[in-house]
Design an enzyme around this catalytic site. Structure first.
Site, PDB file in Angstrom:
ATOM      1  N   HIS A  22      -9.526   4.768  -2.075  1.00  9.43           N
ATOM      2  CA  HIS A  22      -8.776   4.769  -0.811  1.00  9.43           C
ATOM      3  C   HIS A  22      -9.627   5.429   0.265  1.00  9.43           C
ATOM      4  O   HIS A  22     -10.647   6.050  -0.027  1.00  9.43           O
ATOM      5  CB  HIS A  22      -7.471   5.555  -0.988  1.00  9.43           C
ATOM      6  CG  HIS A  22      -6.399   4.749  -1.650  1.00  9.43           C
ATOM      7  ND1 HIS A  22      -5.216   4.450  -1.040  1.00  9.43           N
ATOM      8  CD2 HIS A  22      -6.370   4.158  -2.865  1.00  9.43           C
ATOM      9  CE1 HIS A  22      -4.478   3.718  -1.867  1.00  9.43           C
ATOM     10  NE2 HIS A  22      -5.156   3.534  -2.974  1.00  9.43           N
ATOM     11  N   GLY A  23      -9.167   5.301   1.502  1.00 11.12           N
ATOM     12  CA  GLY A  23      -9.843   6.009   2.603  1.00 11.12           C
ATOM     13  C   GLY A  23     -11.320   5.677   2.673  1.00 11.12           C
ATOM     14  O   GLY A  23     -12.139   6.564   2.884  1.00 11.12           O
ATOM     15  N   SER A  24     -11.667   4.398   2.520  1.00 13.04           N
ATOM     16  CA  SER A  24     -13.077   4.044   2.402  1.00 13.04           C
ATOM     17  C   SER A  24     -13.618   3.260   3.585  1.00 13.04           C
ATOM     18  O   SER A  24     -14.525   2.435   3.436  1.00 13.04           O
ATOM     19  CB  SER A  24     -13.311   3.287   1.100  1.00 13.04           C
ATOM     20  OG  SER A  24     -13.086   4.172   0.016  1.00 13.04           O
ATOM     21  N   ASP A  27       0.853  -1.188   0.000  1.00 15.36           N
ATOM     22  CA  ASP A  27       0.000   0.000   0.000  1.00 15.36           C
ATOM     23  C   ASP A  27       0.899   1.252   0.000  1.00 15.36           C
ATOM     24  O   ASP A  27       1.852   1.329   0.779  1.00 15.36           O
ATOM     25  CB  ASP A  27      -0.867  -0.049   1.274  1.00 15.36           C
ATOM     26  CG  ASP A  27      -1.972   0.990   1.282  1.00 15.36           C
ATOM     27  OD1 ASP A  27      -2.338   1.496   0.201  1.00 15.36           O
ATOM     28  OD2 ASP A  27      -2.487   1.281   2.385  1.00 15.36           O
ATOM     29  N   GLU A  46      -1.649   6.201  -8.731  1.00 16.22           N
ATOM     30  CA  GLU A  46      -2.606   7.173  -8.184  1.00 16.22           C
ATOM     31  C   GLU A  46      -2.471   8.497  -8.928  1.00 16.22           C
ATOM     32  O   GLU A  46      -1.372   8.978  -9.187  1.00 16.22           O
ATOM     33  CB  GLU A  46      -2.347   7.405  -6.689  1.00 16.22           C
ATOM     34  CG  GLU A  46      -3.231   8.518  -6.116  1.00 16.22           C
ATOM     35  CD  GLU A  46      -3.140   8.664  -4.601  1.00 16.22           C
ATOM     36  OE1 GLU A  46      -2.995   7.631  -3.912  1.00 16.22           O
ATOM     37  OE2 GLU A  46      -3.194   9.797  -4.115  1.00 16.22           O
ATOM     38  N   ASP A  92       2.752   5.112  -5.485  1.00 15.28           N
ATOM     39  CA  ASP A  92       2.024   6.367  -5.309  1.00 15.28           C
ATOM     40  C   ASP A  92       2.942   7.518  -5.659  1.00 15.28           C
ATOM     41  O   ASP A  92       3.604   8.093  -4.798  1.00 15.28           O
ATOM     42  CB  ASP A  92       1.505   6.492  -3.875  1.00 15.28           C
ATOM     43  CG  ASP A  92       0.739   7.799  -3.669  1.00 15.28           C
ATOM     44  OD1 ASP A  92       0.654   8.594  -4.638  1.00 15.28           O
ATOM     45  OD2 ASP A  92       0.240   8.033  -2.558  1.00 15.28           O
ATOM     46  N   ASP A 108      -9.070   0.392   6.451  1.00 13.93           N
ATOM     47  CA  ASP A 108      -8.122   0.186   7.547  1.00 13.93           C
ATOM     48  C   ASP A 108      -8.738   0.629   8.877  1.00 13.93           C
ATOM     49  O   ASP A 108      -8.794  -0.129   9.849  1.00 13.93           O
ATOM     50  CB  ASP A 108      -6.826   0.973   7.261  1.00 13.93           C
ATOM     51  CG  ASP A 108      -5.710   0.674   8.251  1.00 13.93           C
ATOM     52  OD1 ASP A 108      -5.928  -0.123   9.184  1.00 13.93           O
ATOM     53  OD2 ASP A 108      -4.611   1.235   8.105  1.00 13.93           O
ATOM     54  N   HIS A 118      -7.866   9.677   4.197  1.00 10.34           N
ATOM     55  CA  HIS A 118      -7.371   8.624   5.083  1.00 10.34           C
ATOM     56  C   HIS A 118      -7.690   8.945   6.536  1.00 10.34           C
ATOM     57  O   HIS A 118      -7.899  10.098   6.890  1.00 10.34           O
ATOM     58  CB  HIS A 118      -5.853   8.488   4.918  1.00 10.34           C
ATOM     59  CG  HIS A 118      -5.444   7.962   3.567  1.00 10.34           C
ATOM     60  ND1 HIS A 118      -4.560   8.615   2.756  1.00 10.34           N
ATOM     61  CD2 HIS A 118      -5.819   6.845   2.892  1.00 10.34           C
ATOM     62  CE1 HIS A 118      -4.384   7.909   1.638  1.00 10.34           C
ATOM     63  NE2 HIS A 118      -5.139   6.842   1.693  1.00 10.34           N
ATOM     64  N   GLY A 119      -7.688   7.920   7.378  1.00  8.97           N
ATOM     65  CA  GLY A 119      -7.826   8.133   8.816  1.00  8.97           C
ATOM     66  C   GLY A 119      -9.260   8.064   9.300  1.00  8.97           C
ATOM     67  O   GLY A 119     -10.198   7.813   8.528  1.00  8.97           O
TER      68      GLY A 119
HETATM   69 ZN    ZN Z   1      -4.532   5.046   0.812  1.00  9.42          ZN
END
Ligand code: ZN
Length: 342
Positions: free
Chosen positions: A223-225, A83, A142, A105, A268, A189-190
């Site tokens: 991403h960030g899902s 990742d 990306e 990335d 995540d 993210h996060g």
């Molecule tokens: Zn990501």
């Protein structure tokens, strides 16, 4: 069964019209949680490790845990994905270790923070595609910049600051030959993605639809899902945690994405929330406990539950046995043929 090419899993997902969750791991319990969820739902699996995860675990440990997963769950096709590789070197070291897929990335410079130029992104991504495809390994690129920071990687921008430009995406795919493309459509993210409940307008789905229309054969990645469910937040806060109010990406929005070309969905935070809540509960209710198994077992179980739910919601459930894995050497031959015809 050996670790499998991500390209094959995503091609099959495109044929079947479903998405596949890509779940981050750092340790044995997280790998086991994902594999148990996969067995229960009969799902193909993408396990991914960030640079932070590789450093934390000492990646030789992580890699061998993944080999153990292939032995214990031979009926499940399993991908091991890097990742957010920040440089060709990071991707090369993953490929040499045995990862079957890498993300280069190049939307950020190698420091993992500074937005890069289009030319830089094409150059580093193309370099990784050449090395990876020669070994049958899949590459995700990306274009555009995601919001927030993931394991120290990210520009920390608002999710809407650098949305993916559809024409640039087309140019990027043509110049690099990536298998999968991470796009920025408003996710971050996060845990702190949105400060109020998302509406149907929160993600730029129109943008996604346009990209998919222009690149119908490229597998799109969200991403960030994580959905950052309220019930998992509540468990943490009930047992002494102090999470601020926050909202993630609603599952229905992800499903709209899947209907429009999204094949890989990165999750995540939901796993982290599930494990932390379960551990806090044991600590609060049984302060006399000191055997790590007494809290790691419920943590693993809580993560398995949320992952199994996502596998069902993304549509990958039931598809583990649909196809025979193609060996990486065969994938490499296919890539070589494609390159010749271009
Ligand atoms: Zn990501």
């Amino acid at each position: 069964m050996a670790l499998v090419s991500m390209r094959q899993l995503l091609d099959e997902a495109a044929k079947g019209g479903y998405g596949i969750g890509a779940f981050n791991v750092n340790n044995m319990e997280q790998i086991q949680a994902i594999m148990e969820a996969a067995r229960e739902t009969n799902s193909p699996v993408i396990v991914q490790a960030s640079r932070g995860a590789r450093a934390y675990s000492n990646d030789r440990f992580l890699y061998h845990l993944m080999l153990a997963a292939t032995e214990v769950y031979p009926e499940i096709p399993i991908v091991l994905h890097q990742d957010h590789g920040n440089s060709p070197e990071t991707c090369k070291s993953a490929i040499e270790m045995g990862f079957t897929s890498v993300m280069m990335d190049g939307s950020l410079m190698a420091d993992g923070k500074t937005p890069s130029s289009f030319q830089y992104n094409v150059k580093v991504t193309r370099e990784v595609v050449e090395i990876a495809h020669a070994r049958g390994v899949t590459v995700e690129g990306e274009i555009g910049c995601l919001g927030g920071v993931e394991d120290g990687h990210g520009a920390g921008l608002d999710g809407l600051a650098h949305l993916t430009d559809p024409d640039e995406a087309v140019e990027f795919v043509h110049q690099t030959g990536v298998d999968a493309l991470a796009i920025a459509i408003g996710t971050s993210h996060g845990a702190y993605k949105f400060t109020q409940a998302p509406t149907g307008e929160t993600l730029k789905i129109e943008r996604l639809i346009e990209i998919h229309r222009k690149l119908p054969n490229v597998h799109l990645v969200m991403h960030g899902s994580s959905s950052v469910p309220k019930d998992l937040q509540d468990i943490i806060n009930r047992y002494g945690g102090k999470l601020k109010p926050t909202w993630g990406v609603p599952v229905e929005e992800i499903q709209r994405g899947i209907n429009n070309g999204v094949r890989k969905i990165n999750v995540d935070t939901d796993s982290r929330l599930a494990m932390t809540g379960a551990i806090r509960k044991v600590f609060a209710e049984h302060p006399e406990e000191f055997d790590p198994r007494s809290y790691l077992k419920p943590a693993r179980e809580a993560m398995k539950k949320v992952i199994a739910q996502r596998m069902t919601e993304f549509g990958q459930a039931g598809h583990a046995g649909d196809y025979r894995p193609i060996p990486l050497a065969e994938m490499a031959k296919r890539y070589a043929r494609e390159t010749v015809t271009v």
